[in-house]
Design a protein around this motif. Sequence first.
Motif, PDB file in Angstrom:
ATOM      1  N   GLY A 110      10.316   4.850  39.087  1.00  0.00           N
ATOM      2  CA  GLY A 110      11.315   5.197  40.106  1.00  0.00           C
ATOM      3  C   GLY A 110      11.080   4.179  41.421  1.00  0.00           C
ATOM      4  O   GLY A 110      10.309   3.230  41.217  1.00  0.00           O
ATOM      5  N   THR A 111      11.600   4.431  42.497  1.00  0.00           N
ATOM      6  CA  THR A 111      11.402   3.737  43.883  1.00  0.00           C
ATOM      7  C   THR A 111      11.148   4.763  44.998  1.00  0.00           C
ATOM      8  O   THR A 111      11.478   5.849  44.867  1.00  0.00           O
ATOM      9  CB  THR A 111      12.861   2.918  44.169  1.00  0.00           C
ATOM     10  OG1 THR A 111      14.086   3.622  44.119  1.00  0.00           O
ATOM     11  CG2 THR A 111      12.856   1.682  43.169  1.00  0.00           C
ATOM     12  N   LEU A 112      10.727   4.176  46.077  1.00  0.00           N
ATOM     13  CA  LEU A 112      10.617   5.131  47.148  1.00  0.00           C
ATOM     14  C   LEU A 112      11.624   5.312  47.775  1.00  0.00           C
ATOM     15  O   LEU A 112      12.768   4.532  47.566  1.00  0.00           O
ATOM     16  CB  LEU A 112       9.660   4.113  48.203  1.00  0.00           C
ATOM     17  CG  LEU A 112       8.440   3.664  47.963  1.00  0.00           C
ATOM     18  CD1 LEU A 112       7.717   2.624  48.916  1.00  0.00           C
ATOM     19  CD2 LEU A 112       7.349   4.986  47.701  1.00  0.00           C
ATOM     20  N   SER A 113      11.962   6.568  48.176  1.00  0.00           N
ATOM     21  CA  SER A 113      13.246   7.218  48.649  1.00  0.00           C
ATOM     22  C   SER A 113      12.811   8.309  49.671  1.00  0.00           C
ATOM     23  O   SER A 113      12.636   9.242  49.528  1.00  0.00           O
ATOM     24  CB  SER A 113      14.165   7.549  47.766  1.00  0.00           C
ATOM     25  OG  SER A 113      15.239   8.317  48.153  1.00  0.00           O
ATOM     26  N   ALA A 114      13.200   8.119  50.942  1.00  0.00           N
ATOM     27  CA  ALA A 114      12.762   8.855  52.232  1.00  0.00           C
ATOM     28  C   ALA A 114      13.968  10.132  51.899  1.00  0.00           C
ATOM     29  O   ALA A 114      13.521  11.283  51.985  1.00  0.00           O
ATOM     30  CB  ALA A 114      12.994   8.417  53.486  1.00  0.00           C
ATOM     31  N   LEU A 115      15.242   9.820  51.466  1.00  0.00           N
ATOM     32  CA  LEU A 115      15.993  10.828  51.382  1.00  0.00           C
ATOM     33  C   LEU A 115      15.735  11.785  50.138  1.00  0.00           C
ATOM     34  O   LEU A 115      16.178  13.006  50.345  1.00  0.00           O
ATOM     35  CB  LEU A 115      17.546  10.184  50.948  1.00  0.00           C
ATOM     36  CG  LEU A 115      18.305   9.914  52.376  1.00  0.00           C
ATOM     37  CD1 LEU A 115      18.808   8.655  52.383  1.00  0.00           C
ATOM     38  CD2 LEU A 115      19.663  10.713  51.801  1.00  0.00           C
ATOM     39  N   ASP A 116      15.172  11.464  48.996  1.00  0.00           N
ATOM     40  CA  ASP A 116      14.810  12.075  48.084  1.00  0.00           C
ATOM     41  C   ASP A 116      13.316  12.675  48.148  1.00  0.00           C
ATOM     42  O   ASP A 116      12.703  13.492  47.141  1.00  0.00           O
ATOM     43  CB  ASP A 116      15.031  11.402  46.704  1.00  0.00           C
ATOM     44  CG  ASP A 116      16.558  11.115  46.458  1.00  0.00           C
ATOM     45  OD1 ASP A 116      17.435  11.713  46.712  1.00  0.00           O
ATOM     46  OD2 ASP A 116      16.844   9.987  46.122  1.00  0.00           O
ATOM     47  N   TYR A 156       6.867  -2.536  50.209  1.00  0.00           N
ATOM     48  CA  TYR A 156       5.640  -1.683  50.601  1.00  0.00           C
ATOM     49  C   TYR A 156       4.603  -2.098  49.270  1.00  0.00           C
ATOM     50  O   TYR A 156       3.469  -2.287  49.904  1.00  0.00           O
ATOM     51  CB  TYR A 156       6.218  -0.264  50.093  1.00  0.00           C
ATOM     52  CG  TYR A 156       4.893   0.836  50.342  1.00  0.00           C
ATOM     53  CD1 TYR A 156       4.422   1.251  51.430  1.00  0.00           C
ATOM     54  CD2 TYR A 156       4.227   1.118  49.029  1.00  0.00           C
ATOM     55  CE1 TYR A 156       3.486   2.129  51.381  1.00  0.00           C
ATOM     56  CE2 TYR A 156       3.024   1.955  49.102  1.00  0.00           C
ATOM     57  CZ  TYR A 156       2.730   2.455  50.170  1.00  0.00           C
ATOM     58  OH  TYR A 156       1.542   3.251  50.113  1.00  0.00           O
ATOM     59  N   ILE A 157       4.982  -2.397  48.298  1.00  0.00           N
ATOM     60  CA  ILE A 157       3.910  -2.752  47.505  1.00  0.00           C
ATOM     61  C   ILE A 157       3.196  -4.197  47.688  1.00  0.00           C
ATOM     62  O   ILE A 157       1.969  -4.322  47.743  1.00  0.00           O
ATOM     63  CB  ILE A 157       4.395  -2.902  45.801  1.00  0.00           C
ATOM     64  CG1 ILE A 157       4.803  -1.452  45.379  1.00  0.00           C
ATOM     65  CG2 ILE A 157       3.486  -3.835  44.956  1.00  0.00           C
ATOM     66  CD1 ILE A 157       5.649  -1.572  44.041  1.00  0.00           C
ATOM     67  N   ALA A 158       3.944  -5.335  48.409  1.00  0.00           N
ATOM     68  CA  ALA A 158       3.620  -6.366  48.869  1.00  0.00           C
ATOM     69  C   ALA A 158       2.547  -6.253  49.978  1.00  0.00           C
ATOM     70  O   ALA A 158       1.477  -6.879  50.045  1.00  0.00           O
ATOM     71  CB  ALA A 158       4.777  -7.294  49.379  1.00  0.00           C
ATOM     72  N   GLU A 159       3.069  -5.312  50.834  1.00  0.00           N
ATOM     73  CA  GLU A 159       2.059  -4.976  51.836  1.00  0.00           C
ATOM     74  C   GLU A 159       0.689  -4.424  51.618  1.00  0.00           C
ATOM     75  O   GLU A 159      -0.485  -4.745  51.909  1.00  0.00           O
ATOM     76  CB  GLU A 159       2.577  -3.950  52.904  1.00  0.00           C
ATOM     77  CG  GLU A 159       3.905  -4.549  53.809  1.00  0.00           C
ATOM     78  CD  GLU A 159       4.399  -3.651  54.627  1.00  0.00           C
ATOM     79  OE1 GLU A 159       4.120  -2.476  54.632  1.00  0.00           O
ATOM     80  OE2 GLU A 159       5.556  -4.144  55.334  1.00  0.00           O
ATOM     81  N   GLN A 160       0.653  -3.602  50.345  1.00  0.00           N
ATOM     82  CA  GLN A 160      -0.483  -2.923  50.030  1.00  0.00           C
ATOM     83  C   GLN A 160      -1.063  -4.068  49.231  1.00  0.00           C
ATOM     84  O   GLN A 160      -2.577  -3.606  49.240  1.00  0.00           O
ATOM     85  CB  GLN A 160      -0.117  -1.766  49.164  1.00  0.00           C
ATOM     86  CG  GLN A 160       0.595  -0.799  49.581  1.00  0.00           C
ATOM     87  CD  GLN A 160      -0.132   0.045  50.521  1.00  0.00           C
ATOM     88  OE1 GLN A 160      -1.178   0.321  50.430  1.00  0.00           O
ATOM     89  NE2 GLN A 160       0.421   0.071  51.756  1.00  0.00           N
ATOM     90  N   LEU A 161      -0.726  -5.148  48.752  1.00  0.00           N
ATOM     91  CA  LEU A 161      -1.273  -5.925  47.761  1.00  0.00           C
ATOM     92  C   LEU A 161      -1.967  -7.019  48.674  1.00  0.00           C
ATOM     93  O   LEU A 161      -2.926  -7.863  48.248  1.00  0.00           O
ATOM     94  CB  LEU A 161      -0.591  -6.379  46.740  1.00  0.00           C
ATOM     95  CG  LEU A 161      -0.233  -5.369  45.742  1.00  0.00           C
ATOM     96  CD1 LEU A 161       0.562  -6.081  44.465  1.00  0.00           C
ATOM     97  CD2 LEU A 161      -1.505  -4.360  45.027  1.00  0.00           C
TER      98      LEU A 161
END
Length: 199
Positions: A110-116, A156-161
């Motif tokens: 899936g993907t990050l989702s603040a709504l869900d 988000y992933i790019a920032e973590q890596l």
Amino acid sequence: MTRPPRDIEELIDLMARLPGLGPRSARRAVLQMIRKRALLLIPLADAMRNVAVSARECVSCGNVCTSELCDICTSEKRATGEICIVEDVADLWAMERAGVFRGRYHVLGGTLSALDSIGPDELRIPRLIERIRHEAVSEVILALNATVDGLTTAHYIAEQLEPMGITVTSLAQGVPVGGELDYLDDGTISAAMRARRAL
């Protein structure tokens, strides 16, 4: 009004829950299977029973397989140092259909989702970070759908890596905004893979 027998009605209701099938399509499909019982219904029931017992998630990448590790993860030829990150298994299969990537994959689920209320821990992002720390990874390719949630997840992933010094690229031209990999033709996926760029 005469209703179908309960067993048949239950099968129609279950089929109608599948993506792309509504009640009418499910009814037509069930009637066709009943008409061609030996050709469709019995083999389908056997195949579904087998898959229900044997299908599982690859412990490394999240692909669907029938053993602990999928064929891609166990293949030495796929140990190229490249990991392609996709949202779900349908996207992995789309990439494989296009035949443009010979490395290994990581399925986020899936993907990050603040709504869900879907954060990194609800996805396979911690497992991805762990894999990169322990495998000889030189490049991570973000092949996420070009939706708002997909782009948010990619950033988000790019920032973590970034602190790990890994080259992070993403699919480029050919993938329309709002488009999903599973619906793209092989040529479009090929062009996007060849034109990937640094994030």
